[in-house]
Each structure stands twice: as C-alpha cells, then as structure tokens.
Design a protein around this motif. Sequence first.
Motif, PDB file in Angstrom:
ATOM      1  N   UNK A  15       0.829  -1.201   0.000  1.00 30.36           N
ATOM      2  CA  UNK A  15       0.000   0.000   0.000  1.00 30.36           C
ATOM      3  C   UNK A  15       0.867   1.257   0.000  1.00 30.36           C
ATOM      4  N   UNK A  16       1.899   1.273   0.867  1.00 26.52           N
ATOM      5  CA  UNK A  16       2.733   2.462   0.948  1.00 26.52           C
ATOM      6  C   UNK A  16       3.586   2.454   2.191  1.00 26.52           C
ATOM      7  N   UNK A  17       4.113   3.649   2.527  1.00 27.40           N
ATOM      8  CA  UNK A  17       5.035   3.779   3.645  1.00 27.40           C
ATOM      9  C   UNK A  17       4.621   4.875   4.607  1.00 27.40           C
ATOM     10  N   UNK A  18       4.630   4.523   5.879  1.00 29.47           N
ATOM     11  CA  UNK A  18       4.636   5.502   6.962  1.00 29.47           C
ATOM     12  C   UNK A  18       6.107   5.866   7.189  1.00 29.47           C
ATOM     13  N   UNK A  19       6.409   6.798   8.076  1.00 30.11           N
ATOM     14  CA  UNK A  19       7.822   7.122   8.315  1.00 30.11           C
ATOM     15  C   UNK A  19       8.674   5.909   8.707  1.00 30.11           C
ATOM     16  N   UNK A  20       8.129   4.974   9.482  1.00 28.55           N
ATOM     17  CA  UNK A  20       8.885   3.786   9.893  1.00 28.55           C
ATOM     18  C   UNK A  20       8.495   2.541   9.114  1.00 28.55           C
ATOM     19  N   UNK A  21       7.226   2.329   8.919  1.00 27.21           N
ATOM     20  CA  UNK A  21       6.727   1.039   8.444  1.00 27.21           C
ATOM     21  C   UNK A  21       6.236   1.058   7.004  1.00 27.21           C
ATOM     22  N   UNK A  58       4.173   2.165  17.494  1.00 29.67           N
ATOM     23  CA  UNK A  58       2.889   2.264  18.185  1.00 29.67           C
ATOM     24  C   UNK A  58       2.052   3.415  17.621  1.00 29.67           C
ATOM     25  N   UNK A  59       2.696   4.537  17.305  1.00 30.03           N
ATOM     26  CA  UNK A  59       1.980   5.677  16.716  1.00 30.03           C
ATOM     27  C   UNK A  59       1.359   5.286  15.371  1.00 30.03           C
ATOM     28  N   UNK A  60       2.139   4.619  14.524  1.00 33.97           N
ATOM     29  CA  UNK A  60       1.638   4.219  13.210  1.00 33.97           C
ATOM     30  C   UNK A  60       0.541   3.166  13.337  1.00 33.97           C
ATOM     31  N   UNK A  61       0.682   2.261  14.288  1.00 33.53           N
ATOM     32  CA  UNK A  61      -0.352   1.255  14.534  1.00 33.53           C
ATOM     33  C   UNK A  61      -1.650   1.928  14.970  1.00 33.53           C
ATOM     34  N   UNK A  62      -1.546   2.903  15.852  1.00 33.38           N
ATOM     35  CA  UNK A  62      -2.722   3.614  16.347  1.00 33.38           C
ATOM     36  C   UNK A  62      -3.401   4.402  15.231  1.00 33.38           C
ATOM     37  N   UNK A 135       1.797  12.063   6.409  1.00 31.42           N
ATOM     38  CA  UNK A 135       2.869  11.191   6.902  1.00 31.42           C
ATOM     39  C   UNK A 135       2.908   9.862   6.154  1.00 31.42           C
ATOM     40  N   UNK A 136       1.900   9.589   5.340  1.00 31.23           N
ATOM     41  CA  UNK A 136       1.824   8.322   4.628  1.00 31.23           C
ATOM     42  C   UNK A 136       2.033   8.577   3.136  1.00 31.23           C
ATOM     43  N   UNK A 137       2.887   7.765   2.524  1.00 34.64           N
ATOM     44  CA  UNK A 137       3.163   7.874   1.086  1.00 34.64           C
ATOM     45  C   UNK A 137       2.696   6.593   0.407  1.00 34.64           C
ATOM     46  N   UNK A 138       1.764   6.736  -0.543  1.00 31.54           N
ATOM     47  CA  UNK A 138       1.272   5.578  -1.285  1.00 31.54           C
ATOM     48  C   UNK A 138       2.318   5.119  -2.282  1.00 31.54           C
ATOM     49  N   UNK A 139       2.451   3.805  -2.414  1.00 32.01           N
ATOM     50  CA  UNK A 139       3.323   3.196  -3.406  1.00 32.01           C
ATOM     51  C   UNK A 139       2.463   2.304  -4.279  1.00 32.01           C
TER      52      UNK A 139
END
Length: 141
Positions: A15-21, A58-62, A135-139
Amino acid sequence: MFALDPQLQQDTLVMGDFPLCRLLLSNDSNYPWFILVPRRESISELFQLDDADQRQLWKETTVLAETLKDSFNADKLNVATLGNVVSQLHMHVIVRKRDDAAWPAPVWGKHPARPYTTEQVTVIRDRLRAALTDDFKFLED
C-alpha cells in the motif's frame, strides 16, 4: 538494508510507507487485513527496536487502527505481532465484523484466502487516501 520477507511479498499487496513502516494489505478479501513492517534490518521482536522506533511503531499502529475502524466500520480490531511463520517483525491490524467469515474465531487458517480483485484494491486505496495524513506515502505495486 531493509528487505521484505519473501512470504510477506508473496501474500500481500504493498500500500505504501509511513515514516517507519511499510504498509501491506494481506491478499485475502475475507477480511480487511493490514500489516505494518518496520523498515529495519534483522528485527524479529518488538524489543529489538530502539525506543524511538518502538514509539513510532505504536503511533503508526494507532493511526492505522483508528483509520480502519472508521473507514471500514469495524466491530472490533485485532492487533498483534506473532511471527510464528514469518520471523520478520510485523504488526497485524485486522478489521473484524460480526458477520465476517471467521467471527468470532481468529482469522488464521479459518478459510482459504480469496485474492482481491483490482477494483477491490482500488476501493481500499481510495478509503485510505481519504483518511491518512501526509505522513503516509502511497506506493503502487
């Protein structure tokens, strides 16, 4: 260098990337089943991430869980790190509904996976686009 586990590559759609995941969608249309994979090398357990990365995961999961609860009208969210088959650290965030194929049992191994159609994936991407922040980048796959 980060590399996605071959089993995750085989079973998911990027789907894409958060800053970490990296955010993946399990290719099983029985359930909106998302997987967050920290883009870190050789990590199999949550405690192996440094403190900042643990907080970020945890932030990205939330953020993802809140987005999915609202966007998919979830009755319940299942959130877990297991790693019994894929040792690479990954966080499952699964939308559960009282009328889904496995309710109330766990989703693992309950029913054969039903791959998504291109149209279904487009609908999911559109729901995420409407809800996720900058904060989310679609790939694209």
